[in-house]
Design a protein around this motif. Structure first.
Motif, PDB file in Angstrom:
ATOM      1  N   LEU A  99       0.826  -1.366   0.068  1.00  0.00           N
ATOM      2  CA  LEU A  99       0.133  -0.061  -0.048  1.00  0.00           C
ATOM      3  C   LEU A  99       0.702   1.190  -0.122  1.00  0.00           C
ATOM      4  CD1 LEU A  99      -2.674  -1.196   2.529  1.00  0.00           C
ATOM      5  CD2 LEU A  99      -3.076  -0.585   0.106  1.00  0.00           C
ATOM      6  N   LEU A 100       1.773   1.347   0.802  1.00  0.00           N
ATOM      7  CA  LEU A 100       2.619   2.366   1.121  1.00  0.00           C
ATOM      8  C   LEU A 100       4.178   2.729   0.224  1.00  0.00           C
ATOM      9  CD1 LEU A 100       2.092   2.522   4.912  1.00  0.00           C
ATOM     10  CD2 LEU A 100       0.618   3.586   3.031  1.00  0.00           C
ATOM     11  N   GLY A 101       4.494   1.423  -0.293  1.00  0.00           N
ATOM     12  CA  GLY A 101       6.075   1.352  -0.655  1.00  0.00           C
ATOM     13  C   GLY A 101       6.815   1.070   0.513  1.00  0.00           C
ATOM     14  N   LYS A 102       8.027   0.638   0.254  1.00  0.00           N
ATOM     15  CA  LYS A 102       9.049   0.237   1.365  1.00  0.00           C
ATOM     16  C   LYS A 102       9.177   1.344   2.231  1.00  0.00           C
ATOM     17  CE  LYS A 102      12.806  -2.858   2.439  1.00  0.00           C
ATOM     18  NZ  LYS A 102      13.777  -3.625   1.886  1.00  0.00           N
ATOM     19  N   LYS A 103       9.669   2.389   1.764  1.00  0.00           N
ATOM     20  CA  LYS A 103       9.891   3.602   2.701  1.00  0.00           C
ATOM     21  C   LYS A 103       8.657   4.152   3.468  1.00  0.00           C
ATOM     22  CE  LYS A 103      13.646   5.474  -0.257  1.00  0.00           C
ATOM     23  NZ  LYS A 103      14.195   6.532  -1.020  1.00  0.00           N
ATOM     24  N   GLY A 104       7.403   4.162   2.695  1.00  0.00           N
ATOM     25  CA  GLY A 104       6.423   4.703   3.440  1.00  0.00           C
ATOM     26  C   GLY A 104       6.127   3.714   4.398  1.00  0.00           C
ATOM     27  N   ALA A 105       6.174   2.419   4.240  1.00  0.00           N
ATOM     28  CA  ALA A 105       5.845   1.377   5.243  1.00  0.00           C
ATOM     29  C   ALA A 105       6.668   1.570   6.368  1.00  0.00           C
ATOM     30  CB  ALA A 105       5.838   0.058   4.726  1.00  0.00           C
ATOM     31  N   ALA A 106       7.984   1.910   6.217  1.00  0.00           N
ATOM     32  CA  ALA A 106       9.010   2.254   7.397  1.00  0.00           C
ATOM     33  C   ALA A 106       8.626   3.070   8.300  1.00  0.00           C
ATOM     34  CB  ALA A 106      10.585   2.414   6.715  1.00  0.00           C
ATOM     35  N   GLY A 107       7.917   4.290   7.723  1.00  0.00           N
ATOM     36  CA  GLY A 107       7.374   5.319   8.980  1.00  0.00           C
ATOM     37  C   GLY A 107       6.084   5.508   8.957  1.00  0.00           C
ATOM     38  N   ARG A 108       5.207   4.613   8.368  1.00  0.00           N
ATOM     39  CA  ARG A 108       3.724   4.934   8.442  1.00  0.00           C
ATOM     40  C   ARG A 108       3.151   3.370   8.849  1.00  0.00           C
ATOM     41  NH1 ARG A 108       4.632   7.803   3.961  1.00  0.00           N
ATOM     42  NH2 ARG A 108       2.925   6.633   2.796  1.00  0.00           N
ATOM     43  N   SER A 109       3.843   2.513   9.483  1.00  0.00           N
ATOM     44  CA  SER A 109       3.078   1.058   9.677  1.00  0.00           C
ATOM     45  C   SER A 109       3.783   0.934  11.055  1.00  0.00           C
ATOM     46  CB  SER A 109       3.266   0.130   8.817  1.00  0.00           C
ATOM     47  OG  SER A 109       4.803  -0.314   8.527  1.00  0.00           O
ATOM     48  N   TRP A 110       2.863   0.150  12.051  1.00  0.00           N
ATOM     49  CA  TRP A 110       3.297  -0.297  13.266  1.00  0.00           C
ATOM     50  C   TRP A 110       2.570  -1.546  13.587  1.00  0.00           C
ATOM     51  CZ3 TRP A 110       0.777   4.191  11.471  1.00  0.00           C
ATOM     52  CH2 TRP A 110       1.439   5.359  11.689  1.00  0.00           C
ATOM     53  N   ASN A 111       3.344  -2.441  14.206  1.00  0.00           N
ATOM     54  CA  ASN A 111       2.969  -3.854  14.842  1.00  0.00           C
ATOM     55  C   ASN A 111       2.636  -3.831  16.151  1.00  0.00           C
ATOM     56  OD1 ASN A 111       2.411  -6.549  15.096  1.00  0.00           O
ATOM     57  ND2 ASN A 111       3.646  -7.011  13.265  1.00  0.00           N
ATOM     58  N   HIS A 112       1.574  -3.916  16.502  1.00  0.00           N
ATOM     59  CA  HIS A 112       1.025  -3.950  17.871  1.00  0.00           C
ATOM     60  C   HIS A 112       0.647  -5.536  18.448  1.00  0.00           C
ATOM     61  CE1 HIS A 112       1.872  -0.039  19.435  1.00  0.00           C
ATOM     62  NE2 HIS A 112       1.766   0.404  18.265  1.00  0.00           N
ATOM     63  N   ALA A 113       0.770  -6.505  17.515  1.00  0.00           N
ATOM     64  CA  ALA A 113       0.227  -7.770  17.771  1.00  0.00           C
ATOM     65  C   ALA A 113       1.225  -8.430  18.873  1.00  0.00           C
ATOM     66  CB  ALA A 113       0.322  -8.580  16.439  1.00  0.00           C
ATOM     67  N   VAL A 114       0.658  -9.422  19.727  1.00  0.00           N
ATOM     68  CA  VAL A 114       1.392 -10.039  20.845  1.00  0.00           C
ATOM     69  C   VAL A 114       1.253 -11.567  20.369  1.00  0.00           C
ATOM     70  CG1 VAL A 114       1.554 -10.238  23.223  1.00  0.00           C
ATOM     71  CG2 VAL A 114       1.284  -7.982  22.090  1.00  0.00           C
ATOM     72  N   THR A 115       2.488 -12.180  20.390  1.00  0.00           N
ATOM     73  CA  THR A 115       2.109 -13.832  20.543  1.00  0.00           C
ATOM     74  C   THR A 115       1.574 -14.320  21.523  1.00  0.00           C
ATOM     75  OG1 THR A 115       4.376 -13.886  18.929  1.00  0.00           O
ATOM     76  CG2 THR A 115       3.520 -15.735  20.454  1.00  0.00           C
ATOM     77  N   THR A 127      -5.976   0.118  21.850  1.00  0.00           N
ATOM     78  CA  THR A 127      -5.640   1.386  22.199  1.00  0.00           C
ATOM     79  C   THR A 127      -4.249   2.069  22.269  1.00  0.00           C
ATOM     80  OG1 THR A 127      -7.237   1.050  24.225  1.00  0.00           O
ATOM     81  CG2 THR A 127      -5.586   2.635  24.517  1.00  0.00           C
ATOM     82  N   ARG A 128      -3.316   1.097  21.921  1.00  0.00           N
ATOM     83  CA  ARG A 128      -1.914   1.309  21.819  1.00  0.00           C
ATOM     84  C   ARG A 128      -1.705   1.868  20.494  1.00  0.00           C
ATOM     85  NH1 ARG A 128      -1.197  -2.742  25.608  1.00  0.00           N
ATOM     86  NH2 ARG A 128      -1.378  -4.366  23.989  1.00  0.00           N
ATOM     87  N   ALA A 129      -2.349   1.079  19.464  1.00  0.00           N
ATOM     88  CA  ALA A 129      -2.248   1.380  18.172  1.00  0.00           C
ATOM     89  C   ALA A 129      -3.017   2.786  17.787  1.00  0.00           C
ATOM     90  CB  ALA A 129      -2.906   0.207  17.442  1.00  0.00           C
ATOM     91  N   ALA A 130      -4.149   3.053  18.418  1.00  0.00           N
ATOM     92  CA  ALA A 130      -4.534   3.901  18.274  1.00  0.00           C
ATOM     93  C   ALA A 130      -3.853   5.444  18.308  1.00  0.00           C
ATOM     94  CB  ALA A 130      -6.055   4.445  18.890  1.00  0.00           C
ATOM     95  N   LYS A 131      -2.759   5.378  19.085  1.00  0.00           N
ATOM     96  CA  LYS A 131      -1.818   6.494  19.242  1.00  0.00           C
ATOM     97  C   LYS A 131      -1.141   6.967  18.085  1.00  0.00           C
ATOM     98  CE  LYS A 131      -0.994   5.369  24.014  1.00  0.00           C
ATOM     99  NZ  LYS A 131       0.033   4.840  25.298  1.00  0.00           N
ATOM    100  N   HIS A 132      -1.016   6.023  17.017  1.00  0.00           N
ATOM    101  CA  HIS A 132      -0.319   6.355  15.822  1.00  0.00           C
ATOM    102  C   HIS A 132      -1.349   7.284  14.892  1.00  0.00           C
ATOM    103  CE1 HIS A 132       2.953   4.094  17.070  1.00  0.00           C
ATOM    104  NE2 HIS A 132       2.075   3.085  17.237  1.00  0.00           N
ATOM    105  N   ARG A 133      -2.625   7.155  14.998  1.00  0.00           N
ATOM    106  CA  ARG A 133      -3.635   7.597  14.376  1.00  0.00           C
ATOM    107  C   ARG A 133      -3.771   6.996  12.845  1.00  0.00           C
ATOM    108  NH1 ARG A 133      -6.820   9.012  17.981  1.00  0.00           N
ATOM    109  NH2 ARG A 133      -8.275  10.324  16.542  1.00  0.00           N
ATOM    110  N   PRO A 134      -3.752   5.606  12.721  1.00  0.00           N
ATOM    111  CA  PRO A 134      -3.391   4.938  11.586  1.00  0.00           C
ATOM    112  C   PRO A 134      -4.652   5.143  10.547  1.00  0.00           C
ATOM    113  CG  PRO A 134      -4.009   3.385  12.920  1.00  0.00           C
ATOM    114  CD  PRO A 134      -3.880   4.692  14.109  1.00  0.00           C
ATOM    115  N   GLU A 135      -4.728   5.135   9.422  1.00  0.00           N
ATOM    116  CA  GLU A 135      -5.949   4.992   8.469  1.00  0.00           C
ATOM    117  C   GLU A 135      -6.659   3.787   8.415  1.00  0.00           C
ATOM    118  OE1 GLU A 135      -5.169   7.332   5.163  1.00  0.00           O
ATOM    119  OE2 GLU A 135      -4.625   9.162   5.934  1.00  0.00           O
ATOM    120  N   LEU A 136      -5.872   2.712   8.597  1.00  0.00           N
ATOM    121  CA  LEU A 136      -6.051   1.596   8.301  1.00  0.00           C
ATOM    122  C   LEU A 136      -5.601   0.677   9.649  1.00  0.00           C
ATOM    123  CD1 LEU A 136      -7.389  -0.957   6.897  1.00  0.00           C
ATOM    124  CD2 LEU A 136      -5.284  -1.288   5.815  1.00  0.00           C
TER     125      LEU A 136
END
Length: 298
Positions: A99-115, A127-136
């Protein structure tokens, strides 16, 4: 001379009048064809903006070990770089990278999943993910609610629903306009049937990986068959809940059961535990997610 001039002017006026009537008729027909009203003088209605944006500009992932890339790179370890949702591995081509390209993903994607996370943990992750204000926001969770020490310990379906609804309420309170992609839970019984062909995989399963489904992997007696059938049915029930709760939110979209239906083979399973997705399996999940997110209609 003067009389002739008068008749000529009148003729031209008649011609202009006829043309005016014709023009008005044509314009009136055009207005009607465009959805306006010739009688009321209405103008064409504007095209509504689609609720779902097929090109969101930021992605946050929540969920469990699958989204963490668990056992995809080394045994009993997370490997988020190959995550289907936010990883940067070229072999996977994660949803974020697509969706964002490699550079875009590096700065605009976040992984809050937990094993090991279950549905009860989703609201906190959101709640933790929402702090980034993601669009998806991507969601893949529920396998651990079925993967318990016994079938009696599996999360009840009604409780699973309540927990997912709570997570969605939490998300909407923080991110009222964010889009949500919800993956279905994989077919755990199929993963058992594929992974049990590996002697190494079965040894790793004994360490406690999904005991309700994978325990006594070679047993095919009535009790073992009934136990696996109960887990399989619970996964189907969970997937129905995910679809129903998501459908109640206009900015939520599922994969339509594509992950559950995907026929994972040994090439798509971790060669450490023969249960979690391998790098190739992660790439298949990324492709499924990308098709769902970028589809014009869900």
């Amino acid at each position: 001379m003067g009389q002739g001039t008068y008749r000529g002017g009148r003729g031209r006026r008649r011609t202009r009048a006829v043309l005016a009537v014709l023009v008005a008729a044509v314009l009136g027909a055009g207005a009607c064809d465009s959805g306006g009203s010739a009688e009321s003088g209405g103008s064409p209605s504007p095209t509504p903006t689609p609720v779902w944006d097929t090109s969101p500009e930021s992605v946050a992932a929540v969920g469990d070990s699958i989204t963490r890339g668990f056992d995809a790179c080394t045994v009993l370890s997370d490997c988020p770089e190959v995550s289907w949702a936010t990883g940067d591995s070229a072999e996977v081509g994660s949803l974020a990278v697509r969706l964002l390209g490699k550079k875009g993903a590096a700065g605009r994607s976040w992984n809050h999943a937990v094993t090991g996370a279950r549905m009860a943990d989703l609201a906190g992750q959101v709640t933790r993910a929402a702090k980034h204000r993601p669009e998806l926001v991507t969601v893949m969770v529920g396998a651990n609610d079925a993967c318990r020490a016994s079938t009696a310990a599996m999360t009840p379906v009604a409780e699973f629903r309540e927990q997912f609804e709570e997570a969605m309420r939490t998300l909407r309170a923080e991110l009222p306009k964010a889009q949500v992609y919800v993956s279905s839970i994989p077919d755990l019984k199929r993963l058992w049937s594929q992974g049990r062909t590996s002697a190494l995989g079965k040894q790793v399963w004994k360490l406690g990986i999904c005991p309700s489904m994978l325990g006594d992997a070679d047993a095919v007696d009535a009790a073992a068959t009934s136990r696996r059938a109960a887990v399989a049915q619970r996964v189907e029930d969970y997937n129905a809940v995910l679809a129903e709760v998501c459908a109640a939110d206009e900015r939520c979209r599922t994969d339509g059961g594509a992950v559950y239906d995907y026929r994972f083979g040994t090439g798509q399973l971790s060669h450490w535990d023969w249960f979690h997705p391998s790098v190739d399996g992660q790439a298949r999940l990324a492709a499924i997610a990308y098709r769902a997110v970028t589809a014009r209609e869900s």
